[in-house]
Design an enzyme around this catalytic site. Structure first.
Site, PDB file in Angstrom:
ATOM      1  CG  MET A  63     -11.451   4.338  -4.229  1.00 37.27           C
ATOM      2  SD  MET A  63     -13.092   3.679  -4.470  1.00 37.27           S
ATOM      3  CE  MET A  63     -13.933   5.147  -5.091  1.00 37.27           C
ATOM      4  CG  ASP A 101      -1.168   3.417  -7.138  1.00 39.49           C
ATOM      5  OD1 ASP A 101      -0.461   3.493  -8.168  1.00 39.49           O
ATOM      6  OD2 ASP A 101      -0.718   3.510  -5.986  1.00 39.49           O
TER       7      ASP A 101
END
Length: 355
Positions: free
Chosen positions: A296, A299
């Site tokens: 999710m 990053d």
């Protein structure tokens, strides 16, 4: 308006239940629809209302969380975030939950520690949001009223020139989050004993990475260990960044090694994939292969773009094999990805690129 993510909290500690309820209820996208002190009480609540996500304790009376998880996934699959303490035994047990379908792990709140609560609030809410969209569930826009989201500048300066290319040794750097524990298992099991050196960031709480590394080491041909400061990156070894510490790839002459250090949350994580990827861009350049897997958020996306600009070849896991397509998709959209592959083909491609 988007529907809120409905959460059921299952934990035998009244203090933990209340703390989690306060943390999750503070997020405008999350609604706590109930709490339960054990799996039997949770089962009764499920008869009246089905949540989008369940947070589940591991050690509880009458029935442990792992047993309840197995029953739940066989009868009525619901995304589950495991809530565990940081004992070595607890870590090993909780890691088994991923095999039974758990999506994320969060730490039990350490009450009375202001800094911990401030940081864990974001991480706990993000874990629930990641679980809510796992396995093709709808993705809700993320809104936080928290401190600014830091990038890799907070830990390592952006490279001003291409990395020195005075060695032919190749290294692979890998980033993963939600669903990554099982994805990394598939990836590492497919590698031969003499595979190129690998450094991995998997978003995972402190202490869990040690148990996770040991588990992988017992089933893989490559050596897998939790990274320690100054560990050498060598063929046949995969280093996994320790939870709550940033891990950077560094180089001294022809020797690659890792630096493990403290620092602020970067892209809302510590360790951060962006930090690892930026260090690979700076110190390995075209000798690095980047891999971004299921997870999710974003990053790793910016760091992967920097790797590509430094000459690296980068791979993203495809949507069909991701639990959550967030991180690979963001890297693709930024233009940092060269190849998009299903999970089972990534290991072979890394080996081909590292010849």
């Amino acid at each position: 308006m988007k529907n809120k993510i409905k959460v059921l909290i299952v934990d035998d500690s009244a203090v933990v239940r209340q703390t989690l309820q306060d943390i999750l209820s503070s997020d405008p996208q999350i609604e706590v629809i109930g709490t339960a002190s054990d799996p039997y009480a949770a089962a009764k609540k499920l008869n009246t209302e089905v949540p989008d996500v369940i947070t589940l304790d591991v050690e509880m009376p009458r029935m442990d969380g792992i047993t309840f998880l197995r029953k739940l996934m066989s009868q009525h699959p619901i995304p589950v975030v495991m809530c565990s303490s940081l004992t070595e035994k607890g870590c090993e047990t909780t890691l088994k939950a991923f095999e039974y379908g758990a999506v994320e792990i969060i730490q039990k709140p350490k009450l009375g520690i202001k800094q911990f609560l401030e940081e864990s609030k974001v991480q706990i809410c993000d874990a629930v949001k990641a679980a809510s969209v796992a396995r093709l569930r709808r993705i809700s826009p993320v809104t936080h009223n928290v401190a600014p989201k830091l990038n890799a500048d907070a830990v390592i300066a952006k490279p001003t020139s291409r990395a020195m290319i005075q060695t032919t040794e190749k290294v692979a750097v890998v980033g993963a989050s939600t669903g990554g524990t099982e994805a990394l298992k598939v990836f590492l099991e497919a590698l031969p004993a003499d595979s190129p050196g690998i450094v991995i960031v998997q978003h995972m709480p402190e202490h869990f990475t040690a148990a996770f590394s040991k588990r992988l080491d017992s089933i893989c041909r490559v050596t897998v260990k939790e990274a320690a400061d100054n560990d050498t990156v060598v063929r046949g070894r995969a280093l996994i960044a320790p939870g709550n510490r940033h891990t950077l790839l560094k180089r001294s002459g022809a020797r690659y090694y890792v630096e493990v250090k403290d620092g602020p949350l970067v892209s809302r994580h510590r360790p951060s994939v962006d930090v690892l990827f930026r260090s690979a861009a700076r110190y390995a350049g075209k000798n690095a292969v980047g891999v971004i897997m299921t997870g999710m958020g974003d990053d790793g996306a910016h760091g992967m773009k920097e790797m590509k600009e430094a000459g690296s070849i980068n791979i993203a896991q495809d949507e069909a094999t991701c639990i959550v397509f967030g991180m690979p998709n963001e890297a693709i959209k930024l233009g940092g990805v060269d190849k998009i592959l299903p999970l089972e083909k990534i290991a072979a491609e890394v080996l081909r690129l590292c010849v």
